[in-house]
Enzyme design. Structure first.
Site, short mmCIF file in Angstrom:
data_model
loop_
_atom_site.label_atom_id
_atom_site.label_comp_id
_atom_site.label_asym_id
_atom_site.label_seq_id
_atom_site.Cartn_x
_atom_site.Cartn_y
_atom_site.Cartn_z
N CYS A 76 0.84 -1.19 0.00
CA CYS A 76 0.00 0.00 0.00
C CYS A 76 0.88 1.25 0.00
O CYS A 76 1.77 1.39 0.85
CB CYS A 76 -0.89 -0.02 1.24
SG CYS A 76 -1.71 1.55 1.58
N GLU A 77 0.64 2.15 -0.94
CA GLU A 77 1.49 3.33 -1.04
C GLU A 77 1.19 4.39 0.02
O GLU A 77 1.93 5.36 0.16
CB GLU A 77 1.40 3.95 -2.44
CG GLU A 77 0.08 4.59 -2.78
CD GLU A 77 0.06 5.16 -4.18
OE1 GLU A 77 -0.58 6.19 -4.38
OE2 GLU A 77 0.68 4.57 -5.08
N HIS A 78 0.12 4.20 0.79
CA HIS A 78 -0.23 5.18 1.82
C HIS A 78 0.46 4.91 3.15
O HIS A 78 0.76 5.83 3.90
CB HIS A 78 -1.74 5.21 2.02
CG HIS A 78 -2.50 5.62 0.80
ND1 HIS A 78 -3.71 5.09 0.45
CD2 HIS A 78 -2.18 6.51 -0.17
CE1 HIS A 78 -4.11 5.64 -0.67
NE2 HIS A 78 -3.21 6.51 -1.07
N HIS A 79 0.69 3.62 3.46
CA HIS A 79 1.34 3.28 4.73
C HIS A 79 2.53 2.34 4.55
O HIS A 79 3.17 1.95 5.54
CB HIS A 79 0.33 2.61 5.68
CG HIS A 79 -0.74 3.53 6.16
ND1 HIS A 79 -1.96 3.65 5.54
CD2 HIS A 79 -0.77 4.40 7.21
CE1 HIS A 79 -2.71 4.54 6.18
NE2 HIS A 79 -2.01 5.01 7.19
N GLN A 125 -4.98 -0.54 -5.02
CA GLN A 125 -5.49 -1.72 -5.71
C GLN A 125 -6.22 -1.37 -7.01
O GLN A 125 -6.14 -2.12 -7.99
CB GLN A 125 -6.42 -2.50 -4.78
CG GLN A 125 -6.81 -3.87 -5.31
CD GLN A 125 -7.54 -4.69 -4.27
OE1 GLN A 125 -7.16 -4.71 -3.10
NE2 GLN A 125 -8.60 -5.37 -4.68
N HIS A 175 -5.69 -5.69 2.94
CA HIS A 175 -4.76 -4.58 3.12
C HIS A 175 -4.39 -4.51 4.60
O HIS A 175 -5.26 -4.28 5.44
CB HIS A 175 -5.40 -3.27 2.69
CG HIS A 175 -5.68 -3.18 1.22
ND1 HIS A 175 -5.20 -2.17 0.43
CD2 HIS A 175 -6.39 -3.99 0.39
CE1 HIS A 175 -5.60 -2.34 -0.82
NE2 HIS A 175 -6.33 -3.45 -0.86
N CYS A 189 -2.97 -2.24 6.09
CA CYS A 189 -3.23 -0.92 6.67
C CYS A 189 -4.62 -0.87 7.28
O CYS A 189 -4.90 -0.03 8.14
CB CYS A 189 -3.05 0.18 5.62
SG CYS A 189 -4.13 0.02 4.19
#
Length: 225
Positions: free
Chosen positions: A113-116, A154, A182, A184
């Site tokens: 996941c590119e956010h976390h 995704q 995920h 996250c």
């Protein structure tokens, strides 16, 4: 913007998928450094993070961690960022004249996941209808793996897989469904360990409700040996 305010804004945003580009956002100079140069730079950053957290990097269990993490980032879990690692998907004439859909299901998928920067783990299911050419089955798995090995959302990953196969096979008739967990969501924040995320992308003939239903029925089949 001060850090405290920024943290509050990020917390308010939660884990929502922020709209972004359908292509992985990369700077023009993304590949000017060699892998070794990137590993050396990231190693220093990981050391800094661990030291800031108060960890003792002289401990036998921890002293190799910055190097291992840096190597993992560059050559493994984010290895799909580099275009030189893109799989060569050779196509072949459809000599069998097989005109029905071909489905490759339950492709194991590991992404991040590119956010976390936490893992995404799941299954991808792909189908296409030949336009005169076919592609090796393992190449479909490799295409999934290549686009998964980068910081992702995704939705983008699903679209990138379909777009790549459309180009390789010279047909719009490609579909992909991904069902993934995920971490996250599962291991932090709401900590819902049971939920998963499903995304889909349907091209060409798969936009037809009948063809789409046939594909979805195939991926429900229980395959055990």
């Amino acid at each position: 913007m001060d850090l405290e305010k920024q943290l509050k804004e990020i917390e308010a945003m939660g884990i929502d998928h922020i709209a972004g580009a359908t292509e992985t956002p990369l700077r023009p100079d993304a590949f000017e450094l060699s892998d070794i140069e990137k590993i050396a730079s990231i190693k220093k950053d990981v050391q800094s993070i661990m030291q800031t957290l108060g960890l003792d990097l002289t401990d036998d269990s921890l002293k190799g961690t910055p190097t291992r993490v840096a190597k993992m980032f560059v050559q493994e879990i984010f290895g799909g960022l580099h275009p030189d690692r893109k799989p060569k998907a050779s196509t072949f004439e459809n000599k069998y004249k097989y005109q029905e859909m071909l489905v490759e299901k339950n492709i194991t998928l590991y992404s991040t996941c590119e956010h976390h920067l936490l893992p995404i783990v799941g299954k991808a299911h792909i189908a296409y209808i030949s336009n005169g050419t076919v592609v090796g089955l393992s190449k479909m798995n490799r295409i999934v793996d290549y686009y998964a090995k980068r910081p992702q959302v995704q939705e983008r990953l699903t679209m990138q897989i379909v777009k790549e196969l459309q180009q390789v096979l010279n047909t719009e008739d490609v579909a992909c469904v991904i069902d993934a967990k995920h971490l996250c969501v599962n291991s932090r924040g709401i900590r819902d360990i049971d939920s998963s995320t499903v995304t889909s992308e349907f091209g060409g003939a798969f936009k037809s409700a009948e063809t789409r239903r046939e594909f979805l029925d195939y991926i429900k089949l229980d395959t055990e040996f």
